[in-house]
Design a protein around this motif. Sequence first.
Motif, short mmCIF file in Angstrom:
data_model
loop_
_atom_site.label_atom_id
_atom_site.label_comp_id
_atom_site.label_asym_id
_atom_site.label_seq_id
_atom_site.Cartn_x
_atom_site.Cartn_y
_atom_site.Cartn_z
N ASP A 46 0.98 -1.12 -0.09
CA ASP A 46 -0.15 -0.04 -0.06
C ASP A 46 1.23 1.53 0.23
OD1 ASP A 46 -2.35 -1.79 -0.02
OD2 ASP A 46 -2.26 -1.68 2.41
N SER A 47 1.84 1.03 0.81
CA SER A 47 2.74 2.31 0.86
C SER A 47 4.37 1.82 2.02
CB SER A 47 2.16 3.18 2.13
OG SER A 47 2.23 2.96 2.92
N PHE A 48 4.88 3.20 2.16
CA PHE A 48 6.36 3.08 2.58
C PHE A 48 7.20 3.94 2.93
CE2 PHE A 48 7.52 2.90 -2.18
CZ PHE A 48 9.17 3.42 -1.45
N ALA A 49 7.82 4.15 3.90
CA ALA A 49 8.51 5.20 3.90
C ALA A 49 9.95 4.95 4.53
CB ALA A 49 8.61 5.60 5.18
N THR A 50 11.68 5.03 3.93
CA THR A 50 12.89 4.68 3.75
C THR A 50 13.33 5.14 5.13
OG1 THR A 50 13.32 5.21 2.14
CG2 THR A 50 12.41 3.25 2.10
N PHE A 51 14.23 4.92 5.80
CA PHE A 51 14.87 5.88 6.49
C PHE A 51 16.32 5.26 6.51
CE2 PHE A 51 11.63 4.82 8.63
CZ PHE A 51 9.97 5.77 9.04
#
Length: 333
Positions: free
Chosen positions: A239-244
């Motif tokens: 659905d979605s993602f965030a990276t660090f």
Amino acid sequence: MAAPDPSFRALQDLVADELATPAPAAALALAAAIRERHPDSVAAIVFYGSCLRKHTDEGVLDFYVLVDSYRTSYGGPGWLAGANALLPPNVFYLEAPAMLGAERPPSLVRCKYGVVSTRDFETLVGPAALHPYIWARFAQPALLVWARDDAARETVERCGARAICTLIERLGPFLPARGKIQRFSFAALWQEAFRRTYRTEFRSESADSIRSLYQANPARYERATRLALDVLREQHQIDSFATFVSAAEVSGSPPRRLASRLRWRLAWPLAKALSLLRLFKTATTFGDWLPYVLWKLERHGSVRLELTDRQRRYPLVFGWPLILQLLRQRTLR
């Protein structure tokens, strides 16, 4: 053919840059020898594996050889062409002389190479493949030693990007989750993927060896993961993602993750069986395969065994008890 999505194009560009790295002298010499052995149908020759990763020409280099057709590769119909079509790739051993530098004498370099049709290769890097044999290897960095033309080069680039997406799509669901959310480090993702794909083969790889695959180039794997997650989001696999800095948070469907895990577990016995069949087939194509297997085991620090004269002379008859012993001891897994 429709233009690729921008996110896939970016991932393919990353792969293209890796593939375009100048090949070392040993790889060039071996690629030339491979083309002499299969003169009529080679489309591309890809160098991969531990010798590429360690920047060494010692040991046995690994190649994939993409061909137009199996019949053309072997000079017509026959058991080699049939076996290659039934269970690709066919694996062969080859030695060739090479000039490795002005200050080094001419040397003999060695390789094993897998012959696979371009059509089969494109299928085997995708998520529908029953066995991770191709996509698990080609999700790692590789080098295009030779390509017949721009079309062959673009095919290899596209397959490399597809293999990365397949690995993350197929094995990302095994990482811990809480509801829709998965939080994981890039290192955990790739090491879990390598561990599970190695287990589908009869290979002896320690935890340190698996860890070293990621540690050889963590920046590359982190960048590839970010780009692949963008592709999977566009394909509605997540659905979605965030990276660090060195981690990611992915939101996805729990039922989809459960289905992916179930599919892998159901396919795992079949993948293991295909590995065993491929091992038997390689025994007939490789050449002096039993000393090579033992050399690999010793090189990985897991076992040291001596062959009898009879086993060396007749490996297909007398070598299998030794291999079965290693399987029972779980030295080969």
